[in-house]
Design a protein around this motif. Structure first.
Motif, PDB file in Angstrom:
ATOM      1  N   ARG A 145       0.836  -1.206   0.000  1.00  0.00           N
ATOM      2  CA  ARG A 145       0.000   0.000   0.000  1.00  0.00           C
ATOM      3  C   ARG A 145       0.872   1.258   0.000  1.00  0.00           C
ATOM      4  O   ARG A 145       0.602   2.215  -0.737  1.00  0.00           O
ATOM      5  CB  ARG A 145      -0.939   0.003   1.199  1.00  0.00           C
ATOM      6  N   ALA A 146       1.907   1.262   0.812  1.00  0.00           N
ATOM      7  CA  ALA A 146       2.753   2.449   0.919  1.00  0.00           C
ATOM      8  C   ALA A 146       3.467   2.766  -0.388  1.00  0.00           C
ATOM      9  O   ALA A 146       3.668   3.941  -0.733  1.00  0.00           O
ATOM     10  CB  ALA A 146       3.770   2.264   2.041  1.00  0.00           C
ATOM     11  N   LEU A 147       3.860   1.737  -1.134  1.00  0.00           N
ATOM     12  CA  LEU A 147       4.593   1.965  -2.381  1.00  0.00           C
ATOM     13  C   LEU A 147       3.672   2.248  -3.556  1.00  0.00           C
ATOM     14  O   LEU A 147       3.903   3.192  -4.330  1.00  0.00           O
ATOM     15  CB  LEU A 147       5.470   0.741  -2.695  1.00  0.00           C
ATOM     16  N   TYR A 148       2.617   1.446  -3.690  1.00  0.00           N
ATOM     17  CA  TYR A 148       1.824   1.481  -4.916  1.00  0.00           C
ATOM     18  C   TYR A 148       0.650   2.471  -4.878  1.00  0.00           C
ATOM     19  O   TYR A 148       0.341   3.099  -5.897  1.00  0.00           O
ATOM     20  CB  TYR A 148       1.310   0.080  -5.253  1.00  0.00           C
ATOM     21  N   LEU A 234       9.798  -3.271 -12.450  1.00  0.00           N
ATOM     22  CA  LEU A 234      10.030  -3.509 -11.028  1.00  0.00           C
ATOM     23  C   LEU A 234      10.526  -2.231 -10.361  1.00  0.00           C
ATOM     24  O   LEU A 234      11.506  -1.625 -10.828  1.00  0.00           O
ATOM     25  CB  LEU A 234      11.057  -4.624 -10.847  1.00  0.00           C
ATOM     26  N   PRO A 235       9.883  -1.778  -9.291  1.00  0.00           N
ATOM     27  CA  PRO A 235      10.329  -0.554  -8.616  1.00  0.00           C
ATOM     28  C   PRO A 235      11.738  -0.709  -8.043  1.00  0.00           C
ATOM     29  O   PRO A 235      12.106  -1.770  -7.516  1.00  0.00           O
ATOM     30  CB  PRO A 235       9.311  -0.377  -7.491  1.00  0.00           C
ATOM     31  N   ASP A 236      12.546   0.354  -8.148  1.00  0.00           N
ATOM     32  CA  ASP A 236      13.889   0.322  -7.576  1.00  0.00           C
ATOM     33  C   ASP A 236      13.836   0.715  -6.104  1.00  0.00           C
ATOM     34  O   ASP A 236      12.760   0.845  -5.511  1.00  0.00           O
ATOM     35  CB  ASP A 236      14.836   1.221  -8.375  1.00  0.00           C
ATOM     36  N   ALA A 237      14.986   0.935  -5.496  1.00  0.00           N
ATOM     37  CA  ALA A 237      15.043   1.229  -4.062  1.00  0.00           C
ATOM     38  C   ALA A 237      14.314   2.517  -3.705  1.00  0.00           C
ATOM     39  O   ALA A 237      13.835   2.675  -2.572  1.00  0.00           O
ATOM     40  CB  ALA A 237      16.505   1.312  -3.613  1.00  0.00           C
ATOM     41  N   GLU A 238      14.205   3.434  -4.646  1.00  0.00           N
ATOM     42  CA  GLU A 238      13.490   4.693  -4.400  1.00  0.00           C
ATOM     43  C   GLU A 238      12.028   4.634  -4.819  1.00  0.00           C
ATOM     44  O   GLU A 238      11.313   5.637  -4.758  1.00  0.00           O
ATOM     45  CB  GLU A 238      14.179   5.847  -5.156  1.00  0.00           C
ATOM     46  N   GLY A 239      11.574   3.470  -5.266  1.00  0.00           N
ATOM     47  CA  GLY A 239      10.182   3.325  -5.670  1.00  0.00           C
ATOM     48  C   GLY A 239       9.894   3.771  -7.076  1.00  0.00           C
ATOM     49  O   GLY A 239       8.741   3.840  -7.489  1.00  0.00           O
TER      50      GLY A 239
END
Length: 569
Positions: A145-148, A234-239
């Motif tokens: 939820r926090a990322l997407y 695919l999201p990287d470390a920073e999203g």
């Protein structure tokens, strides 16, 4: 004639027919004041009139295409979508904690209606994203939820749903796509999905797929289906969108309509995915998205009906063919053309008001937590979806008829509405499935919700006895006939119920539509155009409930008395 969003119509229905004020009176939705509601409707109307409506024909004439693995979208769609996203229209009802506005579903339903009338092909994109936001909000982990959710709510990323496979359509339990656990908590998703609306777009930073698949040890059927989130990149470390995932568009379908909306065949080849919800509980999570989308699809039908009606009315006012009772003006003066146009307008009001009634019930359930409101919304959802799309098809067909020979000529655009709206009766659960849901799951409470709705219909009829004694009697009588048919349904086996489910749903739409027309006439004060329109619906369209209920109660014996060989003879 260019489409014009019916902003004043929505304002009247929300204020006087479906009682949005009750929603606003709750703590949960207290910010949706009349000023806010008015500003939202006006802003959405301008977006539809000025930005989206001009994209209707280009999307049809210049379809989306697959070029070297990239989905190239129709001219102007990138700019149109950016206007939707930057205006916050994707996020109207999304949770505020992730960047949404947190406003009632009723308002987003009204906006989706207008956007569908302006350009249905493009509107499909944010509609699916809204459904995915709903599903992730209810079922995803905190990390997902926090990322997407912020990306989806902002409109930077879009969402899809991936259910159907070549051998698994309505029978979702037959799907074969598999998901194998990786060592890092992700899953390798492999399989092919078809009919994926907006499976990709050249203007989208990332596309997030919700995919139904089976774990290696999953039981057969729907009990063994899990849900996975599979991003295109695919999201990287920073999203931010990083490397490409192992998912691609294989081809785009060549369709009857909705040419601007790419419908993809998707291939997942060990694509990295994350589970949403619990193992083998994917259908429950996906149904959250589908139920959200079903109301949205219902108003897609209504929105297209509005656009088709507006064009037909404008044509009828200009086209001259002999003298009419009103003089030598347009064919709108001929009785039969007037019959079609009045019927179209009456149908649109009824279907729109049913959908907004459903949305109000959903909002009241969210705001109060009361099970009665949630059950009411669930009961009205299959009616809103099926009837809104049936009205879309019927009004678009009548729009072609009003145009006469010119309706059969593509340059007028009348036929496009008919082609575009046809699929709405099929996707997100066919209208037959909606009807079976109504007579099955929605009557599993013994008819409690049905009885409450019918009591309200009869209360409206009672209130109208002074101003509209003749109409009140007809609505009351129809409600009693529907009550008898509902009692019959509750005594029958499912095969008999299913055999009459479609006409049964049609009768419900007729009776509820009559009630809402009567309520509008009363709100108007007992005389005026809404009273005249109510008379058209109740006198000319409501009587169809008699034949519909006769078919609903016919049972299944005659259908199965015909053998397969008889059907082919």
């Amino acid at each position: 004639m260019a489409y014009r969003a019916p902003v004043a119509e929505f304002q009247f229905i929300l204020d006087h027919v479906v009682r949005l004020g009750d929603v606003v009176a709750t703590d949960r939705f207290s910010e949706a004041t009349p000023d806010v509601t008015g500003a939202i409707l006006d802003g959405a109307g301008r977006l539809c009139d000025e930005v989206l409506a001009p994209l209707q024909r280009p999307g049809d004439l210049h379809p989306a295409r697959l070029e070297n693995g990239v989905v190239r979208t129709s001219p102007g769609y990138a700019e149109g979508y950016r206007a939707i996203a930057e205006g916050g229209w994707v996020a109207l009802s999304a949770p505020a904690e992730h960047g949404g506005m947190g406003l009632p579903t009723t308002l987003s339903t009204a906006v989706n209606d207008m956007m569908s009338g302006a350009c249905l092909s493009l509107q499909l994109n944010p509609l699916l994203t809204q459904g995915q936001i709903e599903a992730l909000s209810h079922h995803a982990s905190d990390e997902i939820r926090a990322l997407y959710l912020p990306k989806l709510i902002a409109g930077d990323w879009s969402g899809t749903m991936n259910l159907t496979e070549p051998q698994a359509g309505s029978d979702v339990g037959a799907l074969k796509t598999r998901a194998v656990p990786n060592d890092d908590g992700t899953y390798a998703v492999t399989g092919q999905k078809i009919y994926i609306t907006w499976g990709d777009a050249d203007f989208m930073e990332n596309v997030v797929h919700l995919v139904l698949a089976r774990l290696p040890d999953a039981p057969a059927g729907t009990r063994g289906i899990s849900l996975f989130l599979v991003p295109r990149n695919l999201p990287d470390a920073e999203g931010r969108p990083g490397v490409a995932n192992r998912v691609k568009v294989v081809s785009l379908e060549h369709k009857l309509g909705l040419h601007g909306s790419p419908t993809a065949v998707m291939d997942f080849d060990g694509a990295t995915g994350w589970m949403v919800g619990e193992p083998n509980k994917g259908m429950a999570a996906m149904f959250t998205m589908m139920n959200n989308a079903r109301l949205g699809v219902g108003v897609q039908g209504v929105g297209v009906a509005e656009a088709a009606f507006q064009q037909a009315l404008a044509y009828a006012a200009e086209r001259r063919q002999g003298p009419t009772p009103l003089g030598d003006g347009g064919i709108v003066g001929h009785a039969d053309v007037r019959r079609m146009l009045a019927g179209m307008k009456a149908e649109i009001f009824a279907a729109r008001a049913i959908a907004l009634s459903c949305a109000v019930a959903a909002d009241m359930g969210t705001a109060t937590g009361e099970a009665d409101w949630t059950a009411r919304a669930a009961f009205l959802t299959p009616i809103a979806k099926a009837w809104g799309t049936e009205v879309g098809m019927e009004v678009a067909q009548q729009g072609v008829q009003v145009h006469g020979g010119m309706g059969f000529i593509e340059e007028t655009g009348a036929a496009q509405y008919l082609r575009d709206v046809r699929v709405t009766a099929i996707y997100e659960g066919t209208n037959g499935i909606q009807a079976m849901d109504l007579v099955g799951r929605k009557l599993a409470d013994g008819g409690d919700v049905a009885w409450r709705l019918l009591e309200e219909v009869e209360q409206t009829a009672e209130a109208a006895r002074g101003a509209f004694p003749d109409l009140a009697v007809e609505v009351w009588t129809a409600a009693e006939a529907l009550r008898d048919a509902t009692e019959w349904m509750l005594t029958r086996e499912m095969t008999d119920r299913f055999a009459g489910a479609v006409p049964f749903l049609r009768a419900w739409a007729r009776v509820l539509g009559a009630q809402l027309h009567l309520a509008a006439a009363l709100a108007e004060g007992g005389s005026g155009p809404r009273s005249a329109l109510a008379r058209v619906f109740i006198r000319r369209l409501l009587p169809e409930h008699v034949s519909a209920l006769a078919a609903a109660r016919a049972g299944a014996d005659d259908l199965y008395a015909l053998s397969d060989a008889d059907l082919g003879a």
